[in-house]
Design a protein around this motif. Structure first.
Motif, PDB file in Angstrom:
ATOM      1  N   ILE A  93     -25.009 -35.935  45.105  1.00  7.95           N
ATOM      2  CA  ILE A  93     -25.451 -34.687  45.723  1.00  7.95           C
ATOM      3  C   ILE A  93     -26.276 -35.000  46.964  1.00  7.95           C
ATOM      4  CG2 ILE A  93     -25.422 -33.414  43.550  1.00  7.95           C
ATOM      5  CD1 ILE A  93     -28.430 -33.704  43.397  1.00  7.95           C
ATOM      6  N   ASP A  96     -27.187 -30.547  51.563  1.00  9.28           N
ATOM      7  CA  ASP A  96     -26.376 -29.335  51.652  1.00  9.28           C
ATOM      8  C   ASP A  96     -26.024 -28.797  50.270  1.00  9.28           C
ATOM      9  OD1 ASP A  96     -24.804 -27.392  53.216  1.00  9.28           O
ATOM     10  OD2 ASP A  96     -23.099 -28.385  52.244  1.00  9.28           O
ATOM     11  N   VAL A  97     -25.622 -29.676  49.385  1.00  7.98           N
ATOM     12  CA  VAL A  97     -25.293 -29.270  48.012  1.00  7.98           C
ATOM     13  C   VAL A  97     -26.519 -28.667  47.331  1.00  7.98           C
ATOM     14  CG1 VAL A  97     -24.720 -30.167  45.719  1.00  7.98           C
ATOM     15  CG2 VAL A  97     -23.414 -30.904  47.719  1.00  7.98           C
ATOM     16  N   ARG A 100     -27.513 -25.165  48.676  1.00  3.14           N
ATOM     17  CA  ARG A 100     -26.626 -24.078  48.256  1.00  3.14           C
ATOM     18  C   ARG A 100     -26.567 -23.896  46.736  1.00  3.14           C
ATOM     19  NH1 ARG A 100     -21.737 -25.289  48.970  1.00  3.14           N
ATOM     20  NH2 ARG A 100     -21.826 -27.405  49.828  1.00  3.14           N
ATOM     21  N   ASP A 102     -25.131 -25.709  44.686  1.00  8.82           N
ATOM     22  CA  ASP A 102     -23.698 -25.891  44.437  1.00  8.82           C
ATOM     23  C   ASP A 102     -23.498 -26.920  43.317  1.00  8.82           C
ATOM     24  OD1 ASP A 102     -20.971 -26.161  44.538  1.00  8.82           O
ATOM     25  OD2 ASP A 102     -20.929 -27.115  46.530  1.00  8.82           O
ATOM     26  N   LEU A 103     -22.914 -26.505  42.214  1.00 12.74           N
ATOM     27  CA  LEU A 103     -22.668 -27.399  41.088  1.00 12.74           C
ATOM     28  C   LEU A 103     -21.279 -28.034  41.123  1.00 12.74           C
ATOM     29  CD1 LEU A 103     -24.226 -25.460  38.065  1.00 12.74           C
ATOM     30  CD2 LEU A 103     -25.318 -27.083  39.643  1.00 12.74           C
ATOM     31  N   SER A 104     -20.501 -27.744  42.154  1.00 12.10           N
ATOM     32  CA  SER A 104     -19.135 -28.267  42.203  1.00 12.10           C
ATOM     33  C   SER A 104     -19.073 -29.797  42.252  1.00 12.10           C
ATOM     34  CB  SER A 104     -18.372 -27.663  43.387  1.00 12.10           C
ATOM     35  OG  SER A 104     -18.970 -28.009  44.620  1.00 12.10           O
ATOM     36  N   TRP A 154     -32.137 -27.189  41.871  1.00 16.74           N
ATOM     37  CA  TRP A 154     -30.727 -27.527  41.633  1.00 16.74           C
ATOM     38  C   TRP A 154     -30.544 -28.022  40.199  1.00 16.74           C
ATOM     39  CZ3 TRP A 154     -27.633 -31.592  40.205  1.00 16.74           C
ATOM     40  CH2 TRP A 154     -26.261 -31.477  40.480  1.00 16.74           C
ATOM     41  N   ARG A 157     -30.720 -25.183  37.664  1.00 13.22           N
ATOM     42  CA  ARG A 157     -29.452 -24.459  37.521  1.00 13.22           C
ATOM     43  C   ARG A 157     -28.439 -25.284  36.728  1.00 13.22           C
ATOM     44  NH1 ARG A 157     -24.758 -22.204  41.679  1.00 13.22           N
ATOM     45  NH2 ARG A 157     -23.993 -20.688  40.170  1.00 13.22           N
TER      46      ARG A 157
END
Length: 255
Positions: A93, A96-97, A100, A102-104, A154, A157
């Motif tokens: 990660i 940017d991740v 956002r 973002d867990l992708s 992050w 989440r």
């Protein structure tokens, strides 16, 4: 019925025993195998201004000096975490991740798209780890990664989506300690390493014990009690069998 409790595993030093209240005896789970014992963090307890401080011998910066006081240099030393387990699932990660939420990257690296369809066996064998490529706005910022609110958010989440994740992490490489640091209030100490709020750490361990034990049982993983106990021991806590007995006698009726 006697209350079910968890207690820190390691004994207090003689100089501190008289300052702390006595605890109800507890029944520990089976010990971790000899090949894992070096990974168990040492806990130290002290009374400082009415508070009990818990020190876990893991520091993301690589400092492992956990003496509580400068003059006490004979305290047990803990070996640094081992290198990442070969072949583990590596989650990378970056800023940017993280920004956002973002867990992708986690889903892509592990193949875990849905928390309801995960089969634990392969992940228990290979384990999961994190590479955090985080660029600080101020290059002179001395904070550790676990002290940045956006990184912690992050992981909050991630943990809320996959609450059983701690049992799949690469414990030997220190991933469980770092993961806990993202979710549990703590301070960094040059002498003591990563210092958790003791009550918060205990609640974290208890919550994960309930979650992990139930999840392992649902997936028919052998010896779910032992695996759950091993996870708790990595953070310095022992869990009595009576806790698991109560959970088994009072199963949840999920909708």
């Amino acid at each position: 019925m006697a209350s079910t409790v968890i207690k820190p595993l390691l004994p207090l030093s003689p100089s501190l025993k008289h300052n702390l209240p006595s605890f109800t005896p507890w029944i520990s789970c089976k010990p971790i195998s000899d090949s894992m014992t070096y990974c168990l963090p040492n806990l130290h307890f002290s009374r400082q201004q009415g508070q009990v401080a818990v020190s876990v011998a893991f520091n993301p910066s690589g400092n492992f000096d956990i003496s509580m006081f400068e003059e006490e240099d004979d305290s047990p030393k803990v070996d640094p975490p081992l290198p990442p387990t070969k072949g583990r699932f590596e989650v990378v990660i970056d800023n940017d991740v993280i920004r956002r939420l973002d867990l992708s990257p986690f889903q892509s690296a592990t193949g875990i798209a849905s928390p309801l369809s995960t089969e634990p066996k392969e992940f228990l064998e290979r384990t999961i780890g994190f590479t955090i490529n985080y660029t600080k706005e101020d290059p002179h910022d001395i904070r550790e990664l676990s002290e940045f609110p956006d990184i912690r958010l992050w992981f909050v989440r991630l943990d809320s989506t996959y609450p059983w994740l701690p049992v799949l992490l690469d414990w030997r490489a220190g991933e469980l300690a770092r993961y806990a640091a993202m979710l549990v209030p703590h301070q960094m100490s040059a002498k003591m390493g990563l210092v958790f709020n003791p009550e918060a750490l205990e609640l974290f361990v208890m919550k994960k014990a309930f979650t992990v034990y139930t999840w392992l049982k649902e997936h028919n993983i052998p010896k779910p009690r032992l695996k759950t106990c091993d996870m708790a021991r990595m953070l310095g806590f022992g869990i009595g069998d009576e806790l698991f007995d109560l959970v088994d006698k009072n199963p949840l009726s999920l909708p």
